[in-house]
Structure formats: C-alpha cells, structure tokens
Design a protein around this motif. Sequence first.
Motif, PDB file in Angstrom:
ATOM      1  N   ILE A   1      47.350  47.303  34.171  1.00  0.00           N
ATOM      2  CA  ILE A   1      46.521  46.476  35.057  1.00  0.00           C
ATOM      3  C   ILE A   1      45.914  47.413  36.103  1.00  0.00           C
ATOM      4  N   ALA A   2      44.774  47.033  36.647  1.00  0.00           N
ATOM      5  CA  ALA A   2      44.067  47.864  37.629  1.00  0.00           C
ATOM      6  C   ALA A   2      43.913  47.089  38.937  1.00  0.00           C
ATOM      7  N   PRO A   3      43.693  47.800  40.046  1.00  0.00           N
ATOM      8  CA  PRO A   3      43.542  47.138  41.343  1.00  0.00           C
ATOM      9  C   PRO A   3      42.146  46.546  41.526  1.00  0.00           C
ATOM     10  N   ARG A   4      41.888  45.447  40.836  1.00  0.00           N
ATOM     11  CA  ARG A   4      40.602  44.753  40.923  1.00  0.00           C
ATOM     12  C   ARG A   4      40.795  43.280  40.575  1.00  0.00           C
ATOM     13  N   SER A   5      39.723  42.517  40.647  1.00  0.00           N
ATOM     14  CA  SER A   5      39.760  41.104  40.276  1.00  0.00           C
ATOM     15  C   SER A   5      39.733  40.943  38.764  1.00  0.00           C
ATOM     16  N   TYR A   6      40.406  39.909  38.297  1.00  0.00           N
ATOM     17  CA  TYR A   6      40.413  39.552  36.884  1.00  0.00           C
ATOM     18  C   TYR A   6      40.121  38.061  36.744  1.00  0.00           C
ATOM     19  N   PRO A   7      39.441  37.659  35.671  1.00  0.00           N
ATOM     20  CA  PRO A   7      39.224  36.232  35.440  1.00  0.00           C
ATOM     21  C   PRO A   7      40.512  35.573  34.941  1.00  0.00           C
ATOM     22  N   PHE A   8      40.613  34.277  35.175  1.00  0.00           N
ATOM     23  CA  PHE A   8      41.735  33.510  34.627  1.00  0.00           C
ATOM     24  C   PHE A   8      41.327  33.044  33.230  1.00  0.00           C
ATOM     25  N   ALA A   9      41.587  33.869  32.242  1.00  0.00           N
ATOM     26  CA  ALA A   9      41.107  33.625  30.876  1.00  0.00           C
ATOM     27  C   ALA A   9      42.246  33.149  29.984  1.00  0.00           C
ATOM     28  N   TYR A  10      42.905  32.090  30.422  1.00  0.00           N
ATOM     29  CA  TYR A  10      44.105  31.639  29.724  1.00  0.00           C
ATOM     30  C   TYR A  10      44.056  30.142  29.411  1.00  0.00           C
ATOM     31  N   ASP A  11      42.858  29.625  29.156  1.00  0.00           N
ATOM     32  CA  ASP A  11      42.725  28.201  28.851  1.00  0.00           C
ATOM     33  C   ASP A  11      43.514  27.808  27.608  1.00  0.00           C
ATOM     34  N   ASN A  12      43.478  28.646  26.585  1.00  0.00           N
ATOM     35  CA  ASN A  12      44.183  28.324  25.344  1.00  0.00           C
ATOM     36  C   ASN A  12      45.691  28.330  25.540  1.00  0.00           C
ATOM     37  N   GLU A  13      46.186  29.303  26.297  1.00  0.00           N
ATOM     38  CA  GLU A  13      47.631  29.357  26.561  1.00  0.00           C
ATOM     39  C   GLU A  13      48.081  28.128  27.350  1.00  0.00           C
ATOM     40  N   ILE A  14      47.302  27.747  28.356  1.00  0.00           N
ATOM     41  CA  ILE A  14      47.636  26.555  29.141  1.00  0.00           C
ATOM     42  C   ILE A  14      47.634  25.318  28.245  1.00  0.00           C
ATOM     43  N   ALA A  15      46.603  25.185  27.409  1.00  0.00           N
ATOM     44  CA  ALA A  15      46.507  24.028  26.514  1.00  0.00           C
ATOM     45  C   ALA A  15      47.691  23.970  25.550  1.00  0.00           C
ATOM     46  N   SER A  16      48.152  25.135  25.098  1.00  0.00           N
ATOM     47  CA  SER A  16      49.251  25.171  24.129  1.00  0.00           C
ATOM     48  C   SER A  16      50.581  24.742  24.741  1.00  0.00           C
TER      49      SER A  16
ATOM     50  N   VAL B   1      43.939  33.125  41.211  1.00  0.00           N
ATOM     51  CA  VAL B   1      45.061  33.978  41.604  1.00  0.00           C
ATOM     52  C   VAL B   1      44.738  35.465  41.498  1.00  0.00           C
ATOM     53  N   PHE B   2      43.862  35.844  40.564  1.00  0.00           N
ATOM     54  CA  PHE B   2      43.577  37.261  40.336  1.00  0.00           C
ATOM     55  C   PHE B   2      42.273  37.725  40.982  1.00  0.00           C
ATOM     56  N   GLU B   3      41.697  36.902  41.837  1.00  0.00           N
ATOM     57  CA  GLU B   3      40.410  37.240  42.444  1.00  0.00           C
ATOM     58  C   GLU B   3      40.577  37.722  43.888  1.00  0.00           C
ATOM     59  N   ASP B   4      39.729  38.663  44.284  1.00  0.00           N
ATOM     60  CA  ASP B   4      39.577  39.075  45.685  1.00  0.00           C
ATOM     61  C   ASP B   4      40.902  39.464  46.333  1.00  0.00           C
ATOM     62  N   VAL B   5      41.697  40.238  45.619  1.00  0.00           N
ATOM     63  CA  VAL B   5      42.986  40.695  46.163  1.00  0.00           C
ATOM     64  C   VAL B   5      42.828  42.027  46.885  1.00  0.00           C
ATOM     65  N   PHE B   6      42.101  42.953  46.281  1.00  0.00           N
ATOM     66  CA  PHE B   6      41.995  44.320  46.809  1.00  0.00           C
ATOM     67  C   PHE B   6      40.655  44.493  47.516  1.00  0.00           C
ATOM     68  N   THR B   7      40.529  43.807  48.634  1.00  0.00           N
ATOM     69  CA  THR B   7      39.270  43.803  49.381  1.00  0.00           C
ATOM     70  C   THR B   7      39.347  44.648  50.646  1.00  0.00           C
ATOM     71  N   PHE B   8      40.340  45.527  50.732  1.00  0.00           N
ATOM     72  CA  PHE B   8      40.534  46.351  51.922  1.00  0.00           C
ATOM     73  C   PHE B   8      40.479  47.820  51.532  1.00  0.00           C
ATOM     74  N   ASP B   9      40.502  48.700  52.524  1.00  0.00           N
ATOM     75  CA  ASP B   9      40.334  50.135  52.280  1.00  0.00           C
ATOM     76  C   ASP B   9      41.637  50.920  52.361  1.00  0.00           C
ATOM     77  N   GLN B  10      42.755  50.241  52.421  1.00  0.00           N
ATOM     78  CA  GLN B  10      44.048  50.909  52.519  1.00  0.00           C
ATOM     79  C   GLN B  10      44.301  51.783  51.293  1.00  0.00           C
ATOM     80  N   THR B  11      44.902  52.942  51.494  1.00  0.00           N
ATOM     81  CA  THR B  11      45.307  53.797  50.384  1.00  0.00           C
ATOM     82  C   THR B  11      46.804  54.054  50.459  1.00  0.00           C
TER      83      THR B  11
END
Length: 265
Positions: free
Chosen positions: A118-133, A191-201
Amino acid sequence: MKLSYKLYPFLNQDSNKKSIGDIIILHGLFGSSKNWVTVGKFLSEFGNVYTLDQRNHGDSPHSAEHSIQVMAGDLEEFILTHQIQKPVLLGHSMGGLVAMYFDLTHPGLLQELIIQDIAPRSYPFAYDNEIASMSFPLVGFSSRTEIDQEMAKFVSDSFIRQFLQMSLERKEDGSYHWKLNVDGLNHARRVFEDVFTFDQTSETPTLFLLGGESDYIRESDFSLMDRFFDKNQKVRIKGGGHYIHFTHQKEYLDQLGKWLQSEFT
C-alpha cells in the motif's frame, strides 16, 4: 476503543538470541488477527507479537465511526494500555495506511515500520462486490458450502471468498453470522481518501514489501514513499499480488527475516 488481539510471546530456540522488542500487526480491510497466525508465529522468533483486530473486524467492537484517523487512535490506546515501548509496526493494506498515518503523526514512537502493498495516498472504495457477497440474509443456510455458492454470484474469485469467510462464524444454534460490521464498513466509503494531506516526514526505518504484480501499487507511488519516509527500502516480490503473506508466504517470510536481522544486528 479497546481492541481484541492475539499474543505470540517471544520464543527462539537459540538461547543466545535476544528479543528485538514488541511487534504489532495490523490487518487489512475485511481481515482480522486470524489471517496472521503464521506470520505472528514466525515473527515471535524476534520478539513478542501482537496481532490486532481493528474496529469493526474480528472480535473487536463495532462502531459507526470508521476512519484511518480513529483507527490510529485505537492503536495509540492499545500501545499505552499495554505499556509497549518503541514497537515494530507491520501493516497490510488498510492496516498499512493506519500504520503510516500513525508513524507520521507520532514521530519517534516506533522502532521500525513495515508496510505491505500500500502507498501513502488516497484509494477508492472498490469493494461493492465484496460487500454484496456478505449482505444477503443468512437465514436458512445450513452450511458454509451453501453460503459460498451464494457468495460466488457476487465474487467469482474463490481465494477472496475464502478470505472473507474467515470472518463467517457459526452460532451454537447452527445459524451463521458475520463478525465483520458489514453495514458499518459499507457506510465508510471515504475511509481511504484524503489521509496524507500534510507535509510531515518520517525518520523511522521503513520497509515497503510489495507485490510485483499488485494492482495497489503504481510507479508514481515510489516517489510518494520517498517523500514521506526518508529511510525506506522497497522490496518487490516477483509475481505477487496484494496478499503476498498468503500467496508467496515463503519469500514473504524470508524478506521479513532478512529485514529484521539486518536492522537489529
């Protein structure tokens, strides 16, 4: 929130080997501590290992609130409650996002950081099929095979279905239920959106252990890893996808062992 967990105490057959300290493992979305038994036992050769159930997963409490930030708060509470000093933190997928956010907002608290695929960025919630199952009524189903057949209408990949079914539990009366808070997770689509919006290292030594064929990692992610984590090493497991701790277990454990041995010797 007080999280459920499993503890694998430090156990090394070589009496000359000393513990490197405590290790904490954070699972990914739809996972639990049950997915990390083999890895937990392996890492117990290096130190005490805590495999956590994050909120809305496993045996931990359910909540309508589900975000990377609040899960980082749960982790902080766990560390303080158990008086853990300078742990090694390993996070996969959602757990990796929590681990990175925690490290960046708690500088100097971790000894080492291991991030799986996983990388320090936003990800889409692409789990509609898993939720439906996992959303159809389980009333009337008498076996896991019957439930699996119904789940296959939404998720064709048997590996993913088996992974999800690790959170399927049978009650004493013979009926089934999901330990996951399926509805709560379905309503946490940002949940996976706009988490790493700061400049901290971070100066924490960090291993990115990645699937060579993973859909979760793109070439532009490597510069983000370098931007946020000054002392990072990237290892790609050839042919691996998102679940390399299952599908490429031997090489995965070998890489973990090499990293820990090189960092603590």
